[in-house]
Design an enzyme around this catalytic site. Sequence first.
Site: not given
Ligand code: BG6
Length: 488
Positions: A174, A236
């Site tokens: 994402h 990420h």
């Molecule tokens: C997710 C992880 O992919 O991303 C989580 O599994 C994390 O542990 C999250 O908290 C963070 O996403 P964002 O969009 O809040 O930075």
Amino acid sequence: MVGRVIPVEPFDLVVFGGTGDLAQRKLLPALYHRMCAGQILPGTRIIAIGRRDIDVDGYRALAAGALQEFASEDRKGDFLAMLDYVKMDVTGGEGWPTLASRLGDDGRVRAFYLSVAPHLFVPVSERLVAAGCRTPGTRLVVEKPQGSDFVSAETLNRTLASLFGERQVYRIDHYLGKETVQNLMALRFANALFEPIWNARHVDHVQITVAERIGVEGRGAYYDQTGALRDMVQNHLLQLLCLIAMEPPATFNADAVRDEKLKVLLSLAPLENPADVVCGRYLGGDGMGSYLEDVGNPESRSESFVALRAEIANWRWNGTPFYLRTGKRLRARMSEIAVVFKDAPHSIFPPAAGAMAPNVLAIRLQPDEGITLGLTIKEPGPGGMRLIGTPLDMTFADTLERQGLTMPDAYERLVLDVIRGDQTLFMRRDEVEAAWRWIDRAVAIAGNTPGPPHAYESLSAGPEEALMLVHRDGRRWRPIMARASDEQ
Ligand code: BG6
């Protein structure tokens, strides 16, 4: 309004895990916003699959609750009318014929979104093919985690490949849907300014930080099996590293972009030095549980924080360290990429003028998205030449608000890309596997390090030991701190 809106033809979206957290918190609000923006048209069907014994009205009531909490505006009636519900235990045989008959065969795009536990990815995919739900216009959306190491990821990919073509599989990270992350490509490849200095000759090092204030928040069992390396870095942070480090793609299309990202992953020097991987886990206090309490396992060895020193062995980046850092329960929610340039080669100013700070291009991904360029200027006023560092600061919200634009959530972009058939912001099979190969080494180093991960105070910058990772190279981490406008 969110920029230019091009509607997509009515489609069918089947959400496995339709009553789950991701669907309620992200997918439904994202779809609702896109409908309000005029991009999702009447006639679209969103079929939620869940184990809960409710009917379609029960599901609509559930969805209305989710929208109340997370979505704005007021066209909920229109949206709820698009929703349908099929009760199903996805590992059993029941429910599949119902789903197949609801879908029919009208040739429209249909997407199956697997927002379920990873051990269900394969059984669900197999059953939906067996139930005759796969059509040429079918897309399969796979959430993370996509495997837990190279071998399991490769096995998953191989099995999915026996059921769907690679062009039908959309692997979600994402972060790639976040506006500011996509903006990295615009910044690099739509501005002539950066390219000549975007290399080891001019860049001293790069820091990528994804810091969270929250702890494991009710995901203890998952996190205990996973840890920050697998949960955050494999996907990420490595994706961010790819976007910062990759060569300009020939064109902005899915394969050209992903070919370049893959080359970065394949160029990552295998981790050898145990000192290049520092793991930590948070302590409790002030009414907050410790990591061990939050995961409910006093024997846990998994990490809620990790800092890594990576090198990319290619012509552009040879010898430039990339420091990666991510953790939970840190001082502030702050995701940024800092490109730290080399010192000016020579100072013409007297020592009394003070030191010249290196230029730093800091790209703030969230919150308070924007870009800061650290410059050295003359301190205004009389008294001779004195140098001070000052930020040239651009907060995207200021500019966008003036133009009446807002930042959509990552899932709004990603779900619509699935329907449009654009895989640019999704991970290709070879990318996922290359990322795992590199991370497996980091996981092995962490596992072979004697003792548990280093302890750090809640709401700190992580364990002291992580400082050494950069100090030993004569560098410093950038501070983890909230900007005045985004204190949580
Ligand atoms: C997710 C992880 O992919 O991303 C989580 O599994 C994390 O542990 C999250 O908290 C963070 O996403 P964002 O969009 O809040 O930075």
